[in-house]
Design a protein around this motif. Structure first.
Motif, PDB file in Angstrom:
ATOM      1  N   TYR A  36      46.259  37.193  37.190  1.00 51.37           N
ATOM      2  CA  TYR A  36      46.336  35.780  37.541  1.00 51.37           C
ATOM      3  C   TYR A  36      45.266  35.446  38.589  1.00 51.37           C
ATOM      4  O   TYR A  36      45.115  36.163  39.577  1.00 51.37           O
ATOM      5  N   LEU A  37      44.537  34.389  38.353  1.00 47.33           N
ATOM      6  CA  LEU A  37      43.479  33.860  39.220  1.00 47.33           C
ATOM      7  C   LEU A  37      42.204  34.709  39.262  1.00 47.33           C
ATOM      8  O   LEU A  37      41.271  34.359  39.965  1.00 47.33           O
ATOM      9  N   ALA A  38      42.158  35.809  38.532  1.00 46.96           N
ATOM     10  CA  ALA A  38      40.938  36.627  38.519  1.00 46.96           C
ATOM     11  C   ALA A  38      39.884  35.943  37.652  1.00 46.96           C
ATOM     12  O   ALA A  38      40.211  35.273  36.676  1.00 46.96           O
ATOM     13  N   PRO A  39      38.618  36.100  38.006  1.00 45.83           N
ATOM     14  CA  PRO A  39      37.567  35.518  37.176  1.00 45.83           C
ATOM     15  C   PRO A  39      37.531  36.208  35.809  1.00 45.83           C
ATOM     16  O   PRO A  39      37.814  37.400  35.711  1.00 45.83           O
ATOM     17  N   THR A  40      37.208  35.447  34.795  1.00 43.04           N
ATOM     18  CA  THR A  40      37.135  36.020  33.448  1.00 43.04           C
ATOM     19  C   THR A  40      35.818  35.678  32.759  1.00 43.04           C
ATOM     20  O   THR A  40      35.567  36.151  31.662  1.00 43.04           O
ATOM     21  N   ASP A  41      34.995  34.887  33.406  1.00 47.09           N
ATOM     22  CA  ASP A  41      33.758  34.405  32.776  1.00 47.09           C
ATOM     23  C   ASP A  41      32.516  35.126  33.287  1.00 47.09           C
ATOM     24  O   ASP A  41      31.416  34.606  33.205  1.00 47.09           O
ATOM     25  N   LEU A  42      32.704  36.328  33.814  1.00 45.58           N
ATOM     26  CA  LEU A  42      31.593  37.124  34.365  1.00 45.58           C
ATOM     27  C   LEU A  42      31.464  38.418  33.577  1.00 45.58           C
ATOM     28  O   LEU A  42      32.415  38.848  32.918  1.00 45.58           O
ATOM     29  N   PRO A  43      30.322  39.094  33.681  1.00 54.93           N
ATOM     30  CA  PRO A  43      30.224  40.438  33.103  1.00 54.93           C
ATOM     31  C   PRO A  43      31.243  41.371  33.768  1.00 54.93           C
ATOM     32  O   PRO A  43      31.619  41.164  34.931  1.00 54.93           O
ATOM     33  N   GLY A  44      31.705  42.379  33.033  1.00 52.78           N
ATOM     34  CA  GLY A  44      32.744  43.275  33.517  1.00 52.78           C
ATOM     35  C   GLY A  44      32.573  43.778  34.941  1.00 52.78           C
ATOM     36  O   GLY A  44      33.482  43.626  35.761  1.00 52.78           O
ATOM     37  N   PRO A  45      31.429  44.374  35.292  1.00 49.89           N
ATOM     38  CA  PRO A  45      31.280  44.869  36.655  1.00 49.89           C
ATOM     39  C   PRO A  45      31.404  43.762  37.710  1.00 49.89           C
ATOM     40  O   PRO A  45      31.961  43.989  38.782  1.00 49.89           O
ATOM     41  N   ASP A  46      30.943  42.564  37.395  1.00 44.82           N
ATOM     42  CA  ASP A  46      31.020  41.468  38.355  1.00 44.82           C
ATOM     43  C   ASP A  46      32.457  40.990  38.568  1.00 44.82           C
ATOM     44  O   ASP A  46      32.807  40.528  39.658  1.00 44.82           O
ATOM     45  N   ILE A  47      33.288  41.105  37.531  1.00 41.58           N
ATOM     46  CA  ILE A  47      34.708  40.772  37.698  1.00 41.58           C
ATOM     47  C   ILE A  47      35.328  41.703  38.730  1.00 41.58           C
ATOM     48  O   ILE A  47      35.981  41.256  39.678  1.00 41.58           O
ATOM     49  N   LEU A  48      35.117  43.014  38.569  1.00 42.84           N
ATOM     50  CA  LEU A  48      35.696  43.982  39.505  1.00 42.84           C
ATOM     51  C   LEU A  48      35.111  43.817  40.903  1.00 42.84           C
ATOM     52  O   LEU A  48      35.839  43.881  41.897  1.00 42.84           O
ATOM     53  N   LYS A  49      33.822  43.580  41.011  1.00 47.88           N
ATOM     54  CA  LYS A  49      33.206  43.363  42.324  1.00 47.88           C
ATOM     55  C   LYS A  49      33.845  42.170  43.027  1.00 47.88           C
ATOM     56  O   LYS A  49      34.134  42.225  44.227  1.00 47.88           O
ATOM     57  N   THR A  50      34.073  41.095  42.287  1.00 48.15           N
ATOM     58  CA  THR A  50      34.697  39.902  42.861  1.00 48.15           C
ATOM     59  C   THR A  50      36.115  40.217  43.323  1.00 48.15           C
ATOM     60  O   THR A  50      36.526  39.808  44.416  1.00 48.15           O
ATOM     61  N   GLN A  51      36.865  40.965  42.525  1.00 50.55           N
ATOM     62  CA  GLN A  51      38.228  41.317  42.902  1.00 50.55           C
ATOM     63  C   GLN A  51      38.265  42.191  44.158  1.00 50.55           C
ATOM     64  O   GLN A  51      39.124  41.999  45.020  1.00 50.55           O
ATOM     65  N   ILE A  52      37.342  43.125  44.261  1.00 49.12           N
ATOM     66  CA  ILE A  52      37.282  43.980  45.456  1.00 49.12           C
ATOM     67  C   ILE A  52      36.967  43.130  46.682  1.00 49.12           C
ATOM     68  O   ILE A  52      37.641  43.229  47.713  1.00 49.12           O
ATOM     69  N   ARG A  53      35.965  42.286  46.584  1.00 48.61           N
ATOM     70  CA  ARG A  53      35.578  41.441  47.725  1.00 48.61           C
ATOM     71  C   ARG A  53      36.713  40.499  48.134  1.00 48.61           C
ATOM     72  O   ARG A  53      36.985  40.327  49.332  1.00 48.61           O
ATOM     73  N   GLN A  54      37.361  39.872  47.149  1.00 51.49           N
ATOM     74  CA  GLN A  54      38.449  38.941  47.464  1.00 51.49           C
ATOM     75  C   GLN A  54      39.623  39.665  48.111  1.00 51.49           C
ATOM     76  O   GLN A  54      40.194  39.168  49.082  1.00 51.49           O
ATOM     77  N   ALA A  55      40.004  40.813  47.576  1.00 49.45           N
ATOM     78  CA  ALA A  55      41.129  41.556  48.139  1.00 49.45           C
ATOM     79  C   ALA A  55      40.847  41.947  49.583  1.00 49.45           C
ATOM     80  O   ALA A  55      41.703  41.811  50.458  1.00 49.45           O
ATOM     81  N   ARG A  56      39.634  42.404  49.851  1.00 45.29           N
ATOM     82  CA  ARG A  56      39.284  42.830  51.207  1.00 45.29           C
ATOM     83  C   ARG A  56      39.150  41.647  52.163  1.00 45.29           C
ATOM     84  O   ARG A  56      39.329  41.806  53.366  1.00 45.29           O
ATOM     85  N   ALA A  57      38.862  40.450  51.639  1.00 45.74           N
ATOM     86  CA  ALA A  57      38.822  39.245  52.484  1.00 45.74           C
ATOM     87  C   ALA A  57      40.235  38.724  52.755  1.00 45.74           C
ATOM     88  O   ALA A  57      40.512  38.203  53.841  1.00 45.74           O
ATOM     89  N   GLU A  58      41.135  38.887  51.780  1.00 44.08           N
ATOM     90  CA  GLU A  58      42.509  38.395  51.913  1.00 44.08           C
ATOM     91  C   GLU A  58      43.380  39.308  52.771  1.00 44.08           C
ATOM     92  O   GLU A  58      44.391  38.865  53.314  1.00 44.08           O
ATOM     93  N   VAL A  59      43.008  40.595  52.879  1.00 45.04           N
ATOM     94  CA  VAL A  59      43.764  41.561  53.667  1.00 45.04           C
ATOM     95  C   VAL A  59      42.764  42.378  54.485  1.00 45.04           C
ATOM     96  O   VAL A  59      42.033  43.200  53.939  1.00 45.04           O
ATOM     97  N   THR A  60      42.729  42.126  55.787  1.00 47.84           N
ATOM     98  CA  THR A  60      41.851  42.873  56.679  1.00 47.84           C
ATOM     99  C   THR A  60      42.346  44.323  56.770  1.00 47.84           C
ATOM    100  O   THR A  60      43.547  44.573  56.757  1.00 47.84           O
ATOM    101  N   ASN A  61      41.427  45.262  56.856  1.00 47.35           N
ATOM    102  CA  ASN A  61      41.768  46.691  56.924  1.00 47.35           C
ATOM    103  C   ASN A  61      42.586  47.124  55.712  1.00 47.35           C
ATOM    104  O   ASN A  61      43.466  47.981  55.815  1.00 47.35           O
ATOM    105  N   LEU A  62      42.279  46.539  54.570  1.00 51.90           N
ATOM    106  CA  LEU A  62      43.007  46.829  53.340  1.00 51.90           C
ATOM    107  C   LEU A  62      42.967  48.321  53.024  1.00 51.90           C
ATOM    108  O   LEU A  62      41.926  48.962  53.116  1.00 51.90           O
ATOM    109  N   HIS A  63      44.134  48.846  52.667  1.00 50.05           N
ATOM    110  CA  HIS A  63      44.208  50.226  52.202  1.00 50.05           C
ATOM    111  C   HIS A  63      45.259  50.303  51.097  1.00 50.05           C
ATOM    112  O   HIS A  63      46.394  49.866  51.282  1.00 50.05           O
ATOM    113  N   LEU A  64      44.864  50.837  49.959  1.00 50.37           N
ATOM    114  CA  LEU A  64      45.763  51.041  48.830  1.00 50.37           C
ATOM    115  C   LEU A  64      46.111  52.520  48.725  1.00 50.37           C
ATOM    116  O   LEU A  64      45.220  53.375  48.796  1.00 50.37           O
ATOM    117  N   THR A  65      47.386  52.793  48.568  1.00 54.57           N
ATOM    118  CA  THR A  65      47.864  54.156  48.357  1.00 54.57           C
ATOM    119  C   THR A  65      48.578  54.192  47.014  1.00 54.57           C
ATOM    120  O   THR A  65      49.536  53.438  46.804  1.00 54.57           O
TER     121      THR A  65
END
Length: 132
Positions: A36-65
């Protein structure tokens, strides 16, 4: 690289370390994205890059376990815990993230992601407190 290793690489290098170049290594040129809300109109690598950048902007010191992971053929089903700080409130947050990833020929080709944003909003104080 096996699919479980590819998924761990996305989590560790991409989301935890902020290394968006991992997307160029692990994503197919065409990535079908269902989050939900993820970009879908970009090349595959750019979709993931956008998701990484957005997640790290939405949660400072983000860490996934990664808590649980199941490999089933070409798919990975994973439950992770995301921790960090909400940058607007300064409060610590923790939420569950569910991912289903499909791989072909060593590349991520399809993704369903369900981060528990409701929990994050509640912990950050954007929603009313839990009823007693």
């Amino acid at each position: 690289m096996e699919n479980a290793t590819l998924f761990r690489t996305i989590i560790e290098r991409g989301f935890n370390q902020g290394d968006v170049s991992v997307a160029d290594e692990v994503c197919a040129a065409k990535l079908i994205e269902h989050e939900y809300l993820a970009p879908t109109d970009l090349p595959g690598p750019d979709i993931l890059k956008t998701q990484i950048r957005q997640a790290r902007a939405e949660v400072t010191n983000l860490h996934l376990t990664i808590g649980d992971m199941v490999v089933d053929g070409d798919k990975i089903w994973a439950r992770s815990i995301c921790t960090g700080t909400d940058p607007r409130s300064g409060k610590a947050v923790s939420m569950t993230v569910m991912d289903i990833c499909r791989f072909e020929n060593g590349k991520l080709v399809e993704h369903w992601g369900v981060p528990d944003r409701f929990a994050m909003l509640h912990q950050a104080g954007a929603l009313p407190p839990r009823p007693k």
